[in-house]
Design a protein around this motif. Structure first.
Motif, short mmCIF file in Angstrom:
data_model
loop_
_atom_site.label_atom_id
_atom_site.label_comp_id
_atom_site.label_asym_id
_atom_site.label_seq_id
_atom_site.Cartn_x
_atom_site.Cartn_y
_atom_site.Cartn_z
N PRO A 286 32.91 37.42 31.62
CA PRO A 286 32.55 38.83 31.38
C PRO A 286 33.76 39.77 31.50
O PRO A 286 33.83 40.78 30.80
N VAL A 287 34.69 39.42 32.39
CA VAL A 287 35.89 40.25 32.56
C VAL A 287 36.77 40.12 31.32
O VAL A 287 37.24 41.11 30.75
N LEU B 232 38.17 42.89 28.56
CA LEU B 232 39.61 43.07 28.32
C LEU B 232 39.96 42.89 26.84
O LEU B 232 40.94 43.45 26.36
N LYS B 233 39.13 42.10 26.14
CA LYS B 233 39.39 41.86 24.70
C LYS B 233 39.41 43.16 23.92
O LYS B 233 40.06 43.26 22.89
N GLU B 234 38.67 44.15 24.43
CA GLU B 234 38.60 45.43 23.72
C GLU B 234 39.91 46.22 23.85
O GLU B 234 40.11 47.20 23.16
N VAL C 79 50.69 49.85 32.98
CA VAL C 79 49.52 49.15 33.55
C VAL C 79 48.27 49.84 33.01
O VAL C 79 48.04 51.02 33.27
N VAL C 80 47.48 49.10 32.22
CA VAL C 80 46.34 49.74 31.54
C VAL C 80 45.01 49.47 32.23
O VAL C 80 44.03 50.16 31.95
N ALA C 81 44.95 48.47 33.12
CA ALA C 81 43.69 48.19 33.82
C ALA C 81 43.96 47.21 34.96
O ALA C 81 45.03 46.60 35.05
N ILE D 24 37.99 46.48 36.21
CA ILE D 24 36.98 45.61 35.58
C ILE D 24 36.80 44.40 36.49
O ILE D 24 37.72 43.61 36.68
N SER D 25 35.62 44.30 37.10
CA SER D 25 35.38 43.22 38.07
C SER D 25 34.14 42.44 37.68
O SER D 25 33.22 42.99 37.06
#
Ligand SMILES: O=P(O)(O)OC[C@H]1O[C@H](OP(=O)(O)OP(=O)(O)O)[C@H](O)[C@@H]1O
Ligand SMILES: O=C(O)c1cc(=O)[nH]c(=O)[nH]1
Length: 190
Positions: free
Chosen positions: A50-51, A55-57, A136-138, A157-158
């Motif tokens: 799910p993480v 991140l794919k987006e 650093v974007v996320a 995103i966790s």
């Protein structure tokens, strides 16, 4: 999905209760030992899917995990996303990028962690990466157990969140009860 991930964490023995000294110096009755779940590569794939999907987006060039907990998370996310996964590490307490790993100016990077508690390791890592000109974007993690609002200017995103009580050493009821404190992590400088 969160429930399924929590079941996997429980059945692999990753979720512990007792009396723990955290990397931040705080005490807690709860601890998640992600190494217990990450020893099974197939389960690592499931809990981080799910993480990786989120991140794919984003358009990411590299994943960077601070040693030790962030390394396997970076590796699995890098595998699912098909991008480079590297790590930073502490030498004499100072976080740095070693081993010939490279970052280019303008690289969009995600910091990966097993557990976020105070966000201190993440912030230390961010400084190192930004010194190379990376953006650093996320931040990505398996567990988000932040009690206070930290890392507010970054998307976090966790896979799952836990709320464990944490205490300053002086106010710890577990210390008062006489229970021995255990320090599972490797950081020695708070
Ligand atoms: O959000 P924070 O307060 O920084 O705490 C979380 C950090 O603590 C743990 O690492 P630790 O430094 O204990 O080393 P380890 O990865 O070797 O366990 C964990 O892997 C995170 O990196
Ligand atoms: O804050 C920490 O050091 C920490 C907490 C936790 O639950 N798991 C972990 O690996 N580290």
């Amino acid at each position: 999905m969160e429930e399924k991930i929590k079941e996997i964490l429980a059945e692999t023995g990753a979720v512990l209760s007792g009396h723990f000294l955290l990397s931040s110096g705080k005490h807690s009755g709860g601890y998640v030992q992600c190494a217990k779940v990450l020893r099974f590569p197939d389960k690592a794939e499931v809990i981080l899917k799910p993480v990786a999907e989120k991140l794919k987006e984003m358009k990411i060039d590299k994943i960077v995990g601070p040693a030790m907990g962030g390394i396997l998370v970076a590796y699995e996310l890098g595998r699912q996303l098909g991008i480079e996964a590297i790590f930073t590490e502490r030498t004499d307490g100072v976080m740095s990028l070693r081993r010939g790993f490279e970052l280019n100016k303008g690289d969009k990077v995600v910091i990966s962690e097993d557990v976020l508690t105070t966000g201190k390791s993440t912030l230390e890592t961010r400084k190192v990466l930004e010194a190379y000109g990376a953006e650093v974007v996320a931040v990505a993690s398996i567990i988000d157990r932040r009690g206070e609002s930290m890392l507010e200017d970054l998307p976090v995103i966790s896979a799952v969140s836990y709320q464990f009580s944490t205490y300053e050493k002086e106010d710890c009821p577990l210390c008062r009860s006489g229970m021995e404190v255990v320090k599972p992590g490797s950081r020695t400088i708070f």
